[in-house]
Design a protein around this motif. Structure first.
Motif: not given
Length: 142
Positions: A60-89
């Motif tokens: 999401f922020y383009g850190s750790e030497g990675r470029k911003k990629d909102y599609s990948l950010a949403a993909f990983w947020f969804r994985k965590a959100a489905l495990q009921r992690l409130p920040e990811a939701q």
């Protein structure tokens, strides 16, 4: 916390890894960042919700030497959100609210904000209230 328009984003960026003494400082930083990213990615792929959330923030922020990629950010947020992690939701709600990496869908955003708000994320409660105030949801919405 970051603010996008009237929508708050909840999340924490990872601290930059410390530089190993000696040698080329730039290549040491790059190697440390790649090592840190590799560990996070491995944990995320193994199903660790916190690592999935961190990986989402990296993209999401383009850190750790990675470029911003909102599609990948949403993909990983969804994985965590489905495990009921409130920040990811919450962050997944932001992605849907703003159309970042996913098709804009205010109802889907509301669903994720509501779940995060019920789990105690203050910014999510605020965004739920804004949704009601702006007439984008009815009081009997899910």
């Amino acid at each position: 916390m970051w603010i996008l328009g009237s929508i708050a984003i909840y999340g924490m960026l990872l601290a930059a890894p410390s530089v190993v003494a000696g040698g080329d400082e730039s290549s040491s930083k790059d190697a440390a960042a790649a090592d840190s990213f590799g560990r996070i990615e491995q944990e995320a792929r193994a199903g660790d919700a916190r690592a999935q959330f961190r990986l989402g923030n990296i993209y999401f922020y383009g850190s750790e030497g990675r470029k911003k990629d909102y599609s990948l950010a949403a993909f990983w947020f969804r994985k965590a959100a489905l495990q009921r992690l409130p920040e990811a939701q919450f962050n997944l709600g932001v992605c849907f609210d703003k159309g970042l990496g996913v098709k804009e869908d205010r109802l889907e955003a509301f669903k994720w904000y509501d779940l995060a708000g019920k789990a105690g994320v203050p910014q999510a409660k605020y965004n739920v209230a804004l949704t009601f105030r702006n007439g984008l949801a009815a009081a009997d919405s899910p």
